[in-house]
Scaffold this active site. Structure first.
Site, mmCIF file in Angstrom:
data_model
loop_
_atom_site.group_PDB
_atom_site.id
_atom_site.type_symbol
_atom_site.label_atom_id
_atom_site.label_comp_id
_atom_site.label_asym_id
_atom_site.label_seq_id
_atom_site.Cartn_x
_atom_site.Cartn_y
_atom_site.Cartn_z
ATOM 1 N N ASP A 1 12.412 8.870 -13.845
ATOM 2 C CA ASP A 1 12.702 10.131 -14.461
ATOM 3 C C ASP A 1 13.844 10.184 -15.103
ATOM 4 O O ASP A 1 14.838 9.240 -14.648
ATOM 5 C CB ASP A 1 12.589 11.467 -13.627
ATOM 6 N N ASP B 1 14.074 14.747 -22.024
ATOM 7 C CA ASP B 1 13.761 15.797 -22.794
ATOM 8 C C ASP B 1 14.308 17.360 -22.198
ATOM 9 O O ASP B 1 14.831 17.238 -21.185
ATOM 10 C CB ASP B 1 12.115 15.729 -22.694
ATOM 11 N N CYS C 1 -7.794 16.275 10.349
ATOM 12 C CA CYS C 1 -7.695 15.131 9.695
ATOM 13 C C CYS C 1 -7.752 13.736 10.762
ATOM 14 O O CYS C 1 -7.509 14.161 11.876
ATOM 15 C CB CYS C 1 -6.313 15.029 8.851
HETATM 16 ZN ZN ZN Z 1 -3.485 13.677 9.001
#
Ligand code: ZN
Length: 472
Positions: free
Chosen positions: A87, A122, A273
């Site tokens: 960037d 920009d 998760c």
């Molecule tokens: Zn996780």
């Protein structure tokens, strides 16, 4: 440099060639701050990163980093063999109002440190800027993009950012000019404040207005959208590259990312998760870990779920089920639903990209009526020729008829009752009104087309409710 291999909705799987290797898109680029030791690039690669992004301006203004980068290049500086996008410092310009480098210097610097994707300096105009400011900023951005094309002579790809604040005609103009100048990648810039405010509809409109003018064979980067909750949506709107500073920023704040939103670690009892981090610790154990170590662990989880979501999106493209995935994902937040409904105003654009042939049509809510498959079907049925003076249309499939009614498609020729989309559509029996209204719109077009014929409608009560004003 960019080869599209699979498509669905406006999304695609592509191969992006860079000097340091080929990246499969959609891809997520973890943001590396070269001044901060966090998760090392080697580990990011192991976790699934195919490309990284760092800030050339931070390297440029930090003397020891700058000297080292100029000598050995940005890849050796970060100790990675992955492609690296850099960037330019525009983000710092947006946040702090000024920076100590000009466009030419930062483009030449990115060339010198062998960046794979180079970004000119920009001007990111904030959302809701007045029109004349946004236009003035945009003209300066266009000038700098022209300059960048002239002065850049490296082997990397040149990214030409799209600006224009929340003025959609300026976003179009920006895209049109950038396409004329000719870039390799088109980042949609200036959306970070919108993402932070959950103004997803404005981000969607910024993307859609740009896409109307961008060449379809070039990759689009949605600059600053790193939350896995939005990946499916913005891939479906045609974005190919994402960057995530979010994995680290949220972790520093003890926040836990999921594809359907953000959780506070302090309020969690269970981790939903099964990544290595979440299998190793419970939220209670995680809260007891010392801050700097906890940040890294949360950062890793945040990245695992982000890469997992990218893979899920890619599989949805392969299966031509991206609409289905998006319609499930937008249920995570009302503003995501609102954002997706913006495609109503860009039907021709979405239609242009979305492939015709698919296997299934799962009706998952009123937004399913917006899929091109529905209107395409209705238009196709208008082209079906029939010599009969009398046509029988029935909502009861056990009756022998020439045409049947099926929501949200409308009129379906008997011989197409087994074909995609209507014949391959799984719809709930107790359907919402929008599906019937959409079908009736199709029916009305059909009746208008065949107004010289005698039409017998065999319909049940559900249909009658929506058909009061239709002549039979
Ligand atoms: Zn996780």
């Amino acid at each position: 440099m960019f080869e599209v291999t699979d498509k669905d909705a406006m999304g695609r799987i592509g191969k992006l060639k860079t000097p340091h290797g080929v990246v499969e898109t959609p891809a997520l680029m973890p943001v590396i701050n070269p001044n901060i030791d966090f998760i090392p690039p080697k580990e990011l690669k192991r976790m699934g990163a195919e490309i990284l992004i760092t800030n050339s301006y931070i390297i440029y203004r930090t003397e020891n980093l700058r000297e080292k980068a100029e000598k050995i290049g940005v890849h050796a500086l970060l100790d990675t063999d992955l492609p690296v996008m850099t960037d330019s410092g525009s983000y710092q310009l947006l946040m702090y109002g000024e920076i100590e480098v000009n466009n030419e210097e930062i483009v030449k610097f990115q060339e010198k440190i062998k960046s794979d994707i180079v970004v000119p300096l920009d001007i990111p105009t904030p959302p809701d800027a007045d029109y004349s400011t946004a236009l003035k900023d945009l003209e300066e951005t266009i000038k700098r993009e022209k300059e960048a094309v002239e002065i850049y002579s490296g082997e990397g790809l040149l990214a030409l950012p799209i600006q224009g604040s929340t003025h959609w005609d300026l976003r179009k103009k920006s895209a049109e000019e950038a396409a004329k100048i000719g870039g390799d990648v088109y980042p949609i810039g200036g959306v970070v404040p919108l993402m932070d405010m959950y103004r997803f509809e404005d981000v969607a409109r910024a993307v859609l207005s740009a896409k109307t003018k961008l060449p379809p064979d070039k990759p689009v980067h949605l600059f600053g959208a790193g939350h896995p909750m939005v990946f499916a949506l913005f891939v479906a709107l045609g974005c190919d590259l994402f960057d995530s500073a979010a994995y680290a920023l949220f972790a520093k704040d003890d926040r836990y990312l999921t594809p359907y939103g953000t959780e506070k670690l302090s309020e969690m009892n269970y981790f939903p998760c099964s990544c290595p981090v979440c299998l190793e610790y419970t939220p209670e154990e995680m809260r007891r870990i010392e801050k700097s170590e906890r940040e890294i662990l949360l950062g890793k989880h945040n990245l695992y779920v982000s890469f997992e979501e990218i893979r899920r999106v890619k599989q949805a493209i392969k299966n031509n089920e991206l609409f289905e995935l998006v319609e499930r994902r937008i249920r995570a937040h009302p503003y995501l639903i609102q954002a997706w409904r913006a495609i109503r105003d860009y039907y021709d654009l979405v239609e242009k990209y979305d492939p015709f042939a698919k296997k299934v049509f799962f009706y998952l809510g009123t937004e399913s009526c917006l899929r091109p498959a529905v209107r395409r079907h209705q238009e196709r049925v208008l082209r079906v020729k029939t010599d009969k003076k009398e046509i029988i249309i029935s909502s009861d499939y056990s009756v022998k008829a020439d045409f049947y009614l099926k929501p949200p498609f409308g009129v379906v020729p008997a011989e197409l009752m087994e074909s995609y989309p209507a014949g391959h559509a799984e719809i709930p029996e107790d359907l919402d009104e929008e599906a019937y209204k959409t079908a009736v719109r199709g029916l009305k077009m059909f009746l208008e087309k065949h107004k010289d014929k005698k039409v017998s409608l065999i319909i049940d009560e559900k249909w009658r409710k929506f058909l009061d004003d239709v002549q039979t």
